[in-house]
Design a protein around this motif. Structure first.
Motif, PDB file in Angstrom:
ATOM      1  N   TYR A  84       0.835  -1.189   0.000  1.00 44.05           N
ATOM      2  CA  TYR A  84       0.000   0.000   0.000  1.00 44.05           C
ATOM      3  C   TYR A  84       0.880   1.253   0.000  1.00 44.05           C
ATOM      4  O   TYR A  84       2.018   1.213   0.469  1.00 44.05           O
ATOM      5  CB  TYR A  84      -0.926  -0.016   1.212  1.00 44.05           C
ATOM      6  N   TYR A  86       1.207   3.843   1.763  1.00 42.57           N
ATOM      7  CA  TYR A  86       1.812   4.271   3.021  1.00 42.57           C
ATOM      8  C   TYR A  86       2.947   3.351   3.457  1.00 42.57           C
ATOM      9  O   TYR A  86       3.589   3.594   4.487  1.00 42.57           O
ATOM     10  CB  TYR A  86       0.754   4.398   4.128  1.00 42.57           C
ATOM     11  N   GLU A  87       3.212   2.306   2.681  1.00 48.61           N
ATOM     12  CA  GLU A  87       4.356   1.427   2.949  1.00 48.61           C
ATOM     13  C   GLU A  87       5.505   1.678   1.972  1.00 48.61           C
ATOM     14  O   GLU A  87       6.507   0.978   2.017  1.00 48.61           O
ATOM     15  CB  GLU A  87       3.909  -0.036   2.845  1.00 48.61           C
ATOM     16  N   ARG A 175      -2.076   6.589   5.321  1.00 46.99           N
ATOM     17  CA  ARG A 175      -2.703   5.493   6.051  1.00 46.99           C
ATOM     18  C   ARG A 175      -4.031   5.933   6.651  1.00 46.99           C
ATOM     19  O   ARG A 175      -4.958   5.135   6.783  1.00 46.99           O
ATOM     20  CB  ARG A 175      -1.745   4.995   7.137  1.00 46.99           C
ATOM     21  N   LEU A 341       8.054  -0.139   7.210  1.00 49.86           N
ATOM     22  CA  LEU A 341       7.207  -0.859   8.164  1.00 49.86           C
ATOM     23  C   LEU A 341       7.682  -0.617   9.589  1.00 49.86           C
ATOM     24  O   LEU A 341       8.855  -0.804   9.893  1.00 49.86           O
ATOM     25  CB  LEU A 341       7.242  -2.368   7.876  1.00 49.86           C
ATOM     26  N   SER A 347       0.929  -2.343   9.469  1.00 48.19           N
ATOM     27  CA  SER A 347      -0.264  -1.957   8.716  1.00 48.19           C
ATOM     28  C   SER A 347      -1.451  -2.808   9.128  1.00 48.19           C
ATOM     29  O   SER A 347      -1.393  -4.041   9.085  1.00 48.19           O
ATOM     30  CB  SER A 347      -0.006  -2.121   7.224  1.00 48.19           C
ATOM     31  N   GLN A 350      -7.862  -2.338   7.000  1.00 45.56           N
ATOM     32  CA  GLN A 350      -8.507  -1.025   6.918  1.00 45.56           C
ATOM     33  C   GLN A 350      -9.557  -0.996   5.823  1.00 45.56           C
ATOM     34  O   GLN A 350      -9.739  -1.948   5.077  1.00 45.56           O
ATOM     35  CB  GLN A 350      -7.461   0.059   6.641  1.00 45.56           C
ATOM     36  N   ARG A 357      -8.363  -3.211   2.801  1.00 43.87           N
ATOM     37  CA  ARG A 357      -6.901  -3.263   2.801  1.00 43.87           C
ATOM     38  C   ARG A 357      -6.476  -4.266   3.871  1.00 43.87           C
ATOM     39  O   ARG A 357      -6.847  -4.132   5.043  1.00 43.87           O
ATOM     40  CB  ARG A 357      -6.284  -1.889   3.102  1.00 43.87           C
ATOM     41  N   SER A 359      -4.256  -6.499   6.554  1.00 46.32           N
ATOM     42  CA  SER A 359      -3.172  -6.287   7.506  1.00 46.32           C
ATOM     43  C   SER A 359      -1.908  -6.965   6.989  1.00 46.32           C
ATOM     44  O   SER A 359      -1.957  -7.776   6.043  1.00 46.32           O
ATOM     45  CB  SER A 359      -3.542  -6.861   8.870  1.00 46.32           C
TER      46      SER A 359
END
Length: 460
Positions: A84, A86-87, A175, A341, A347, A350, A357, A359
């Motif tokens: 994702y 945000y990673e 995120r 991470l 994560s 979500q 999304r 985990s």
């Protein structure tokens, strides 16, 4: 027969992704039949796939359809790991943005356009971005602006600008805002000097103002209400590309980005440790490895070179991940993809119903997990009991190569400086007792010229 629709594939009525008897499919619904057939006939799909910009796919037996309203069933190549935005590091998000613009330009040359510009349509394979949403391309109506302009700015330009001009840690906002960082928020958080940048003024600040003014109107109103010739749209896309390329962030030396050069044992001992890790990886026969706390990927490469074809290289430090990403791009190497991470706050699941999304654990398990020079940071810096570390690692992988660093080690002594030692169970015996309920010990060897121990554990 087992059929399961991918939980995050429900927002587009044009089609969806599902697995059937373990095979991945994408169904194209009849509502999108004319669009799909036109794009297919144009040769655009083949162009993008051959250029490595779009995931390769083949049309499959209609009998594999999930529902009766299927027009075509596609069988795309699987992406080894779904990540994702945000990673991603700064450079990865930037590369994904440039990929999106490249696809849009090529589509426009054939009379088509990206219907959306979600960052979630991009994945990384061997460290390189690739578009995975085959149905995100549709016909372009001459004179119309790019319908995905706002989404592109929210998913790519705004977070990149915040990372470059405000703080790289602003990446974490992605995120929270899964639909993209709101432009009005980005405009408020960006420093005043960005208003003197023509690209930032146009695509962020003025765009945010127009968005607020025309919040109940369409994209044409938001972009000024003017019809846009194809040539003007190409120039507009060039402006967006220049804006993205002009954003820079340099990974300055940080504690963890420089960690591999600040170890407390010799080069010979370090090489011996690499050889032992590679030996353990080979013994595990892994196809997919997750390197947790990978830094810039030194041991990720050792595992890859030992025959593990897919290695995910995770680290909490965006500077270390960025350096790893740049090294991969510069060398053209394959088999390694880095991600950002925080293992103490990985994560989560979500999105809609906590299913859109996945985990981190839901995207596993890996065949092999590396946890080198990591446990003492979790147990001492973050007060995570060894029993909990063991239980979580057992969720993430079948085999674990893990390093125990005792309190007598200089790195642990540094962590205990100016704080009370409330970790009586942090001993080698305590470590082994914590991991025993979850793993059997396949091998245990000392790390040369240190008091550290390296274990190969197999999940029970």
């Amino acid at each position: 027969m087992t059929l399961q629709v991918v939980a995050g594939s429900f927002r587009d009525p044009s089609g969806f992704v599902y697995t059937k008897n373990g095979t991945l499919y994408r169904q194209v619904n009849r509502v999108f039949a004319e669009e799909y057939d036109a794009v297919r006939a144009s040769g655009l799909y083949e162009e993008l796939a051959s250029a490595g910009l779009l995931v390769a796919h083949a049309e499959d037996d209609p009998a594999a359809a999930a529902t009766p309203d299927a027009h075509v069933v596609l069988r795309p190549e699987r992406v080894p790991f779904i990540s994702y935005p945000y990673e991603w590091s700064f450079g990865q998000l930037k590369d994904a943005a440039l990929l999106t613009l490249d696809v849009q330009r090529r589509a426009l040359d054939r009379g088509f356009a990206l219907r959306d510009a979600s960052a979630y349509n991009v994945q990384f394979v061997d460290g390189r971005p690739i578009l995975i949403d085959t149905l995100s391309i549709g016909r372009y109506t001459v004179g119309e602006p790019w319908i995905a302009y706002r989404q592109f700015c929210e998913h790519f330009l705004a977070p990149l600008a915040l990372m470059a001009h405000t703080d790289v840690r602003c990446a974490a906002l992605q995120r929270q805002y899964l639909n993209g960082i709101p432009l009005d928020l980005a405009s408020k958080l960006l420093p005043t000097r960005t208003r003197f940048s023509p690209s930032m003024l146009l695509h962020i600040h003025l765009h945010a103002r127009a968005q607020q003014k025309y919040q109940h109107a369409d994209v044409k109103a938001e972009t000024g209400g003017r019809r846009m010739t194809t040539a003007a749209l190409r120039n507009f896309l060039t402006s967006l590309r220049d804006s993205v390329e002009g954003l820079k962030w340099e990974p300055a030396g940080t504690e963890w980005a420089d960690y591999t050069t600040n170890t407390n044992y010799s080069d010979r001992a370090h090489d011996a440790k690499k050889a032992r890790v590679a030996e353990f990886a080979s013994r595990a026969g892994a196809r997919v490895a997750w390197d947790l706390g990978a830094n810039t990927g030194l041991f990720s490469r050792a595992v890859r070179d030992a025959g593990v074809p897919t290695v995910l290289s995770f680290d909490i430090d965006p500077a270390a991940v960025e350096r790893n990403h740049r090294a991969i791009k510069a060398s053209g190497e394959r088999g390694i993809t880095p991600f950002v991470l925080d293992l103490t706050n990985p994560s989560p699941a979500q999105g809609w119903a906590h299913e859109e999304r996945m985990s981190l654990a839901e995207r596993g398990p890996a065949d092999l997990v590396l946890a080198l020079a990591l446990v003492h940071h979790l147990a001492i810096s973050n007060n995570v009991p060894l029993e909990r570390v063991a239980a979580y690692l057992a969720q993430l992988g079948r085999w674990v190569v893990i390093e125990f660093v005792p309190k007598s080690d200089s790195q642990v002594r540094r962590l205990l400086t100016n704080r009370e030692d409330v970790f009586p169970g942090y001993t080698r015996e305590g470590f082994e007792a914590a991991f025993a309920p979850h793993f059997t010990t396949a091998a245990c060897v000392p790390v040369e010229e240190s008091e550290r121990w390296l274990y190969l554990l197999e999940r029970r």
